[in-house]
Design a protein around this motif. Sequence first.
Motif, mmCIF file in Angstrom:
data_model
loop_
_atom_site.group_PDB
_atom_site.id
_atom_site.type_symbol
_atom_site.label_atom_id
_atom_site.label_comp_id
_atom_site.label_asym_id
_atom_site.label_seq_id
_atom_site.Cartn_x
_atom_site.Cartn_y
_atom_site.Cartn_z
ATOM 1 N N LEU A 1 0.936 -0.923 0.215
ATOM 2 C CA LEU A 1 0.189 -0.013 0.258
ATOM 3 C C LEU A 1 0.797 1.317 0.394
ATOM 4 N N THR A 2 0.274 2.205 -0.578
ATOM 5 C CA THR A 2 0.830 3.402 -0.678
ATOM 6 C C THR A 2 -0.204 4.322 0.091
ATOM 7 N N PHE A 3 0.299 5.703 0.979
ATOM 8 C CA PHE A 3 -0.531 6.391 1.079
ATOM 9 C C PHE A 3 0.256 7.819 1.039
ATOM 10 N N LEU A 4 -0.294 8.935 0.756
ATOM 11 C CA LEU A 4 -0.263 10.127 0.714
ATOM 12 C C LEU A 4 -0.716 10.710 1.746
ATOM 13 N N GLY A 5 0.251 12.126 2.774
ATOM 14 C CA GLY A 5 0.373 13.103 3.412
ATOM 15 C C GLY A 5 -0.244 14.259 2.879
ATOM 16 N N SER A 6 0.090 15.116 3.803
ATOM 17 C CA SER A 6 -0.227 16.889 3.189
ATOM 18 C C SER A 6 1.240 16.989 2.816
ATOM 19 N N VAL A 7 0.981 18.081 2.683
ATOM 20 C CA VAL A 7 2.442 19.177 2.141
ATOM 21 C C VAL A 7 3.261 19.985 3.199
ATOM 22 N N SER A 8 4.506 20.394 3.288
ATOM 23 C CA SER A 8 4.444 20.891 4.569
ATOM 24 C C SER A 8 4.047 22.032 4.645
ATOM 25 N N ARG A 9 3.923 22.756 5.792
ATOM 26 C CA ARG A 9 3.127 23.982 6.057
ATOM 27 C C ARG A 9 4.387 25.011 6.448
ATOM 28 N N GLY A 10 5.204 24.393 6.702
ATOM 29 C CA GLY A 10 6.707 25.172 7.146
ATOM 30 C C GLY A 10 7.690 23.978 6.755
ATOM 31 N N PRO A 11 8.629 25.061 7.411
ATOM 32 C CA PRO A 11 10.271 24.118 7.543
ATOM 33 C C PRO A 11 10.767 23.558 8.257
ATOM 34 N N ALA A 12 9.744 23.129 9.610
ATOM 35 C CA ALA A 12 9.699 22.222 10.520
ATOM 36 C C ALA A 12 8.387 21.120 9.477
ATOM 37 N N VAL A 13 8.883 19.511 9.840
ATOM 38 C CA VAL A 13 8.164 18.781 9.298
ATOM 39 C C VAL A 13 6.818 18.186 10.787
ATOM 40 N N SER A 14 6.141 18.382 10.687
ATOM 41 C CA SER A 14 5.397 18.444 11.088
ATOM 42 C C SER A 14 4.187 17.188 10.617
ATOM 43 N N SER A 15 3.484 16.231 10.797
ATOM 44 C CA SER A 15 2.964 15.494 10.684
ATOM 45 C C SER A 15 2.811 14.551 11.170
ATOM 46 N N ASP A 16 1.389 14.234 11.276
ATOM 47 C CA ASP A 16 1.128 13.288 11.948
ATOM 48 C C ASP A 16 0.831 12.083 10.964
ATOM 49 N N LEU A 17 0.826 11.709 9.514
ATOM 50 C CA LEU A 17 0.740 10.582 8.714
ATOM 51 C C LEU A 17 0.629 9.402 9.289
ATOM 52 N N ASP A 18 1.544 9.399 10.043
ATOM 53 C CA ASP A 18 1.656 7.541 11.057
ATOM 54 C C ASP A 18 0.586 7.454 11.794
ATOM 55 N N ALA A 19 0.493 8.143 12.460
ATOM 56 C CA ALA A 19 -1.418 8.368 13.406
ATOM 57 C C ALA A 19 -2.298 8.018 11.939
ATOM 58 N N LEU A 20 -2.080 9.049 10.659
ATOM 59 C CA LEU A 20 -3.580 8.240 10.046
ATOM 60 C C LEU A 20 -3.579 6.797 9.771
ATOM 61 N N ILE A 21 -2.079 7.088 9.302
ATOM 62 C CA ILE A 21 -2.327 5.663 8.771
ATOM 63 C C ILE A 21 -2.544 4.038 9.646
ATOM 64 N N GLU A 22 -2.804 4.207 10.920
ATOM 65 C CA GLU A 22 -2.865 3.227 11.656
ATOM 66 C C GLU A 22 -3.999 3.527 11.973
ATOM 67 N N ASN A 23 -4.606 5.229 12.101
ATOM 68 C CA ASN A 23 -6.483 4.015 12.195
ATOM 69 C C ASN A 23 -6.419 4.030 10.513
ATOM 70 N N TRP A 24 -6.279 4.286 9.469
ATOM 71 C CA TRP A 24 -7.188 3.898 8.185
ATOM 72 C C TRP A 24 -7.029 2.551 7.961
ATOM 73 N N LEU A 25 -5.384 1.826 9.260
ATOM 74 C CA LEU A 25 -5.427 0.411 9.102
ATOM 75 C C LEU A 25 -6.386 -0.378 9.673
ATOM 76 N N ALA A 26 -7.310 0.544 10.339
ATOM 77 C CA ALA A 26 -8.119 0.037 11.766
ATOM 78 C C ALA A 26 -9.202 0.139 11.534
ATOM 79 N N SER A 27 -9.604 0.946 10.605
ATOM 80 C CA SER A 27 -10.923 1.537 10.319
ATOM 81 C C SER A 27 -11.327 0.696 8.899
ATOM 82 N N ASP A 28 -12.953 1.336 8.970
ATOM 83 C CA ASP A 28 -13.836 0.513 8.643
ATOM 84 C C ASP A 28 -13.886 1.329 6.794
ATOM 85 N N ARG A 29 -13.009 0.876 6.063
ATOM 86 C CA ARG A 29 -12.946 1.950 4.845
ATOM 87 C C ARG A 29 -14.167 1.607 4.136
ATOM 88 N N SER A 30 -15.036 1.572 3.957
ATOM 89 C CA SER A 30 -16.363 0.687 2.741
ATOM 90 C C SER A 30 -16.156 2.052 1.835
#
Length: 126
Positions: free
Chosen positions: A65-94
Amino acid sequence: MTPSIDGQPDAAQEFVTRLRSAAPAFAVAAGAETAVVREVVPPARHRRSRCRLVLRFPGEVEVDLTFLGSVSRGPAVSSDLDALIENWLASDRSNESAWLVSDDESPDGLAIDVTAWAELQRSQAV
């Protein structure tokens, strides 16, 4: 934290490390035996974050699987991609059409836009 040349933490490397270390949690969330993070691309102003994950299930079944997250909003990389992926994997993805997108860099030509999926989840919860 991983220091960069100027001694400051390297946010992009921290992002990659965080996603790679989340592989066991991804496996649990998906009900898989194991998970391997094959590729991680941190977000930048010109590109979305990306994570390619291979899940291994009983009977030698692999799901790539390939997951896409957001673009960077500033110089620091702050993303919750790991949490989004984990939630997606545990969810009903109908509702696939809301978050499945074409992606030339994915092995099967499709990617999961977890930011669109998360927005759909938020709008359905209201």
